[in-house]
Scaffold this motif. Structure first.
Motif, PDB file in Angstrom:
ATOM      1  N   GLY A   1       0.799  -1.222   0.000  1.00 10.53           N
ATOM      2  CA  GLY A   1       0.000   0.000   0.000  1.00 10.53           C
ATOM      3  C   GLY A   1       0.825   1.261   0.000  1.00 10.53           C
ATOM      4  O   GLY A   1       0.281   2.360   0.156  1.00 10.53           O
ATOM      5  N   GLN A   2       2.150   1.120  -0.170  1.00 12.47           N
ATOM      6  CA  GLN A   2       3.099   2.224  -0.179  1.00 12.47           C
ATOM      7  C   GLN A   2       3.266   2.902   1.186  1.00 12.47           C
ATOM      8  O   GLN A   2       3.776   4.017   1.286  1.00 12.47           O
ATOM      9  N   ASP A   3       2.837   2.220   2.247  1.00 10.16           N
ATOM     10  CA  ASP A   3       3.066   2.735   3.586  1.00 10.16           C
ATOM     11  C   ASP A   3       4.475   2.383   4.037  1.00 10.16           C
ATOM     12  O   ASP A   3       4.996   1.295   3.734  1.00 10.16           O
ATOM     13  N   LEU A   4       5.070   3.280   4.785  1.00  3.77           N
ATOM     14  CA  LEU A   4       6.443   3.106   5.243  1.00  3.77           C
ATOM     15  C   LEU A   4       6.544   1.967   6.257  1.00  3.77           C
ATOM     16  O   LEU A   4       5.787   1.919   7.221  1.00  3.77           O
ATOM     17  N   THR A   5       7.494   1.054   6.047  1.00  2.00           N
ATOM     18  CA  THR A   5       7.757   0.001   7.032  1.00  2.00           C
ATOM     19  C   THR A   5       9.141   0.137   7.663  1.00  2.00           C
ATOM     20  O   THR A   5       9.343  -0.317   8.784  1.00  2.00           O
ATOM     21  N   SER A   6      10.096   0.755   6.952  1.00  2.00           N
ATOM     22  CA  SER A   6      11.439   0.968   7.498  1.00  2.00           C
ATOM     23  C   SER A   6      12.040   2.217   6.858  1.00  2.00           C
ATOM     24  O   SER A   6      11.752   2.530   5.703  1.00  2.00           O
ATOM     25  N   ALA A   7      12.889   2.883   7.633  1.00  4.28           N
ATOM     26  CA  ALA A   7      13.642   4.018   7.109  1.00  4.28           C
ATOM     27  C   ALA A   7      15.049   3.955   7.673  1.00  4.28           C
ATOM     28  O   ALA A   7      15.241   3.766   8.881  1.00  4.28           O
ATOM     29  N   PHE A   8      16.042   4.113   6.799  1.00  8.97           N
ATOM     30  CA  PHE A   8      17.454   4.049   7.175  1.00  8.97           C
ATOM     31  C   PHE A   8      18.038   5.443   7.008  1.00  8.97           C
ATOM     32  O   PHE A   8      18.038   6.001   5.895  1.00  8.97           O
ATOM     33  N   LEU A   9      18.542   6.008   8.102  1.00  7.16           N
ATOM     34  CA  LEU A   9      18.907   7.420   8.158  1.00  7.16           C
ATOM     35  C   LEU A   9      20.381   7.569   8.484  1.00  7.16           C
ATOM     36  O   LEU A   9      20.895   6.908   9.385  1.00  7.16           O
ATOM     37  N   ARG A  10      21.046   8.485   7.785  1.00  5.93           N
ATOM     38  CA  ARG A  10      22.476   8.660   8.001  1.00  5.93           C
ATOM     39  C   ARG A  10      22.781  10.061   8.529  1.00  5.93           C
ATOM     40  O   ARG A  10      22.009  11.013   8.316  1.00  5.93           O
ATOM     41  N   CYS A  11      23.925  10.165   9.182  1.00  3.42           N
ATOM     42  CA  CYS A  11      24.413  11.462   9.675  1.00  3.42           C
ATOM     43  C   CYS A  11      25.911  11.570   9.404  1.00  3.42           C
ATOM     44  O   CYS A  11      26.656  12.183  10.158  1.00  3.42           O
ATOM     45  N   GLY A  12      26.323  10.950   8.316  1.00  5.39           N
ATOM     46  CA  GLY A  12      27.705  10.934   7.874  1.00  5.39           C
ATOM     47  C   GLY A  12      27.753  10.118   6.597  1.00  5.39           C
ATOM     48  O   GLY A  12      26.750   9.999   5.882  1.00  5.39           O
ATOM     49  N   GLU A  13      28.878   9.506   6.310  1.00 10.83           N
ATOM     50  CA  GLU A  13      29.007   8.745   5.070  1.00 10.83           C
ATOM     51  C   GLU A  13      28.517   7.309   5.202  1.00 10.83           C
ATOM     52  O   GLU A  13      28.276   6.647   4.187  1.00 10.83           O
ATOM     53  N   GLU A  14      28.373   6.796   6.413  1.00 10.17           N
ATOM     54  CA  GLU A  14      27.839   5.444   6.581  1.00 10.17           C
ATOM     55  C   GLU A  14      26.345   5.435   6.261  1.00 10.17           C
ATOM     56  O   GLU A  14      25.610   6.354   6.653  1.00 10.17           O
ATOM     57  N   HIS A  15      25.899   4.405   5.584  1.00  5.43           N
ATOM     58  CA  HIS A  15      24.538   4.311   5.063  1.00  5.43           C
ATOM     59  C   HIS A  15      23.477   4.640   6.098  1.00  5.43           C
ATOM     60  O   HIS A  15      22.477   5.299   5.805  1.00  5.43           O
ATOM     61  N   HIS A  16      23.650   4.171   7.313  1.00  8.37           N
ATOM     62  CA  HIS A  16      22.742   4.572   8.396  1.00  8.37           C
ATOM     63  C   HIS A  16      23.431   4.455   9.747  1.00  8.37           C
ATOM     64  O   HIS A  16      24.224   3.558   9.978  1.00  8.37           O
ATOM     65  N   SER A  17      23.118   5.413  10.597  1.00 10.31           N
ATOM     66  CA  SER A  17      23.520   5.370  11.999  1.00 10.31           C
ATOM     67  C   SER A  17      22.302   5.249  12.905  1.00 10.31           C
ATOM     68  O   SER A  17      22.433   5.033  14.112  1.00 10.31           O
ATOM     69  N   LEU A  18      21.122   5.389  12.305  1.00  5.23           N
ATOM     70  CA  LEU A  18      19.852   5.222  13.010  1.00  5.23           C
ATOM     71  C   LEU A  18      18.830   4.729  12.001  1.00  5.23           C
ATOM     72  O   LEU A  18      18.850   5.144  10.839  1.00  5.23           O
ATOM     73  N   ALA A  19      17.949   3.850  12.450  1.00  8.37           N
ATOM     74  CA  ALA A  19      16.857   3.399  11.588  1.00  8.37           C
ATOM     75  C   ALA A  19      15.589   3.304  12.418  1.00  8.37           C
ATOM     76  O   ALA A  19      15.625   3.184  13.650  1.00  8.37           O
ATOM     77  N   VAL A  20      14.455   3.369  11.719  1.00  4.68           N
ATOM     78  CA  VAL A  20      13.144   3.251  12.345  1.00  4.68           C
ATOM     79  C   VAL A  20      12.383   2.156  11.614  1.00  4.68           C
ATOM     80  O   VAL A  20      12.262   2.191  10.381  1.00  4.68           O
ATOM     81  N   PHE A  21      11.873   1.170  12.368  1.00  4.21           N
ATOM     82  CA  PHE A  21      11.089   0.072  11.801  1.00  4.21           C
ATOM     83  C   PHE A  21       9.657   0.152  12.313  1.00  4.21           C
ATOM     84  O   PHE A  21       9.432   0.384  13.514  1.00  4.21           O
ATOM     85  N   ARG A  22       8.700  -0.042  11.426  1.00  4.19           N
ATOM     86  CA  ARG A  22       7.303  -0.106  11.839  1.00  4.19           C
ATOM     87  C   ARG A  22       7.061  -1.373  12.645  1.00  4.19           C
ATOM     88  O   ARG A  22       7.502  -2.459  12.264  1.00  4.19           O
ATOM     89  N   ALA A  23       6.359  -1.259  13.770  1.00  9.21           N
ATOM     90  CA  ALA A  23       6.090  -2.393  14.635  1.00  9.21           C
ATOM     91  C   ALA A  23       4.829  -2.104  15.453  1.00  9.21           C
ATOM     92  O   ALA A  23       4.375  -0.953  15.515  1.00  9.21           O
ATOM     93  N   PRO A  24       4.239  -3.126  16.080  1.00 11.13           N
ATOM     94  CA  PRO A  24       3.007  -2.899  16.844  1.00 11.13           C
ATOM     95  C   PRO A  24       3.190  -2.027  18.079  1.00 11.13           C
ATOM     96  O   PRO A  24       2.210  -1.482  18.592  1.00 11.13           O
ATOM     97  N   ARG A  25       4.427  -1.907  18.599  1.00 11.57           N
ATOM     98  CA  ARG A  25       4.638  -1.076  19.784  1.00 11.57           C
ATOM     99  C   ARG A  25       6.011  -0.425  19.733  1.00 11.57           C
ATOM    100  O   ARG A  25       6.888  -0.845  18.969  1.00 11.57           O
ATOM    101  N   LYS A  26       6.189   0.580  20.565  1.00  5.35           N
ATOM    102  CA  LYS A  26       7.444   1.317  20.634  1.00  5.35           C
ATOM    103  C   LYS A  26       8.447   0.523  21.471  1.00  5.35           C
ATOM    104  O   LYS A  26       8.134   0.114  22.587  1.00  5.35           O
ATOM    105  N   ARG A  27       9.667   0.330  20.934  1.00  7.22           N
ATOM    106  CA  ARG A  27      10.671  -0.436  21.669  1.00  7.22           C
ATOM    107  C   ARG A  27      12.011  -0.307  20.952  1.00  7.22           C
ATOM    108  O   ARG A  27      12.098   0.212  19.842  1.00  7.22           O
ATOM    109  N   LEU A  28      13.056  -0.801  21.632  1.00  8.13           N
ATOM    110  CA  LEU A  28      14.337  -0.975  20.957  1.00  8.13           C
ATOM    111  C   LEU A  28      14.223  -2.160  20.010  1.00  8.13           C
ATOM    112  O   LEU A  28      13.763  -3.235  20.409  1.00  8.13           O
ATOM    113  N   ASP A  29      14.641  -1.986  18.762  1.00  7.64           N
ATOM    114  CA  ASP A  29      14.691  -3.131  17.857  1.00  7.64           C
ATOM    115  C   ASP A  29      16.043  -3.828  17.979  1.00  7.64           C
ATOM    116  O   ASP A  29      16.104  -4.994  18.314  1.00  7.64           O
TER     117      ASP A  29
END
Length: 292
Positions: free
Chosen positions: A178-206
């Motif tokens: 449905g084109q809804d976001l399930t994951s996002a990989f975010l960078r703050c330098g040259e490495e592909h990601h230093s933080l990511a967010v995954f869709r899940a039923p509750r808020k937690r550390l993945d």
């Protein structure tokens, strides 16, 4: 903050020539119902060197830190990112103030001088401050704490906060049918990601991720875990976003720990890549754990 994730950028990066944030993950503070046992695991299995103060443990592995204190399992007390210079911290403070985000002045041994503390939309506590130059000297052969992933039932709001306010740059998005976001990989330098967010039923550390130098290091860490009867829970495999090789274990509290190598390096700007939410995206070599 109501956000339609389908409005996120998927073709070109806004302001890509001048990223708003340059930083690295400097430390993570976990809580545990048995801090002593958990600290013992990290000292034995990963090789941390640590010390206790007032019931809290601080361990160092290479140039990054892990802290453990009393509390619930599978919980992050706070996460620390280091910026390279004072102006970057001032710029971040200004963006937070403009967005109406409450900021508290703070201090941390993992940082040099003043720091600021604030929370993301899910309530995860973040500290940002100027990096201690000595902290960037990694010990040879040590696994480097490299990225953190938060699971969220409000992933679009989390991603917009980290990109538009904190200043992370999106590298890859993963979307369902449905084109809804399930994951996002975010960078703050040259490495592909230093933080990511995954869709899940509750808020937690993945999970937390440790970077190692080569594929051979992945083998050596797997042998180290085998010698301690620590089971591999997932992998070895290869992720689509980031193209990195990986394996996963669990610590005694059930926290997921990733060991990774060959993570994509992004030099300059590039379009955000979009992936389909399926097993081959998470692991092109085989099975995958789909969070949602």
């Amino acid at each position: 903050m109501q956000i339609d994730d389908r409005e996120m950028v998927t073709v070109a990066l806004p302001g890509a020539a001048a990223p708003l944030l340059r930083a690295h993950l400097a430390a993570v503070a976990l809580t545990s119902p048995d801090p002593q046992a958990l600290a013992g695991f990290y000292q034995d299995a990963l090789g941390y060197e640590g010390q206790w103060l007032d019931g809290h443990w601080t361990g160092r592995l290479g140039a990054r830190r892990l802290m453990i204190g009393p509390g619930a399992a599978n919980n992050v007390d706070h996460t620390i990112f280091a910026v390279p210079y004072a102006q970057a911290l001032s710029d971040l403070r200004g963006r937070l103030a403009s967005a109406g985000i409450s900021v508290v002045e703070a201090r941390s041994q993992a940082l040099s001088g003043a720091a600021i503390r604030f929370s993301d939309p899910d309530g995860n506590v973040l500290l940002f401050g100027v990096a201690d130059p000595a902290e960037e000297i990694d010990m040879a052969g040590a696994a480097r704490l490299q990225h953190i992933v938060f699971a969220s039932d409000e992933a679009p709001a989390m991603v917009r906060f980290y990109c538009d306010i904190v200043g992370f740059t999106p590298s890859d998005y993963v979307r369902d049918e449905g084109q809804d976001l399930t994951s996002a990989f975010l960078r703050c330098g040259e490495e592909h990601h230093s933080l990511a967010v995954f869709r899940a039923p509750r808020k937690r550390l993945d999970h937390l991720c440790y970077d190692v130098t080569t594929w051979t290091d992945i083998r050596d860490w797997a042998d180290r875990f085998a010698a301690r009867h620590i089971k591999l829970r997932w992998g070895p495999g290869r992720h689509g976003p980031g193209n990195n090789l990986f394996l996963f274990i669990n610590d005694p509290d059930g926290n997921w720990l990733e060991f990774s190598t060959e993570l994509e390096q992004v030099v300059g700007s590039r379009p955000v890549k979009t992936w389909v939410h399926e097993e081959r995206t998470l692991n092109s070599w085989g099975s995958a754990f789909l969070r949602s």
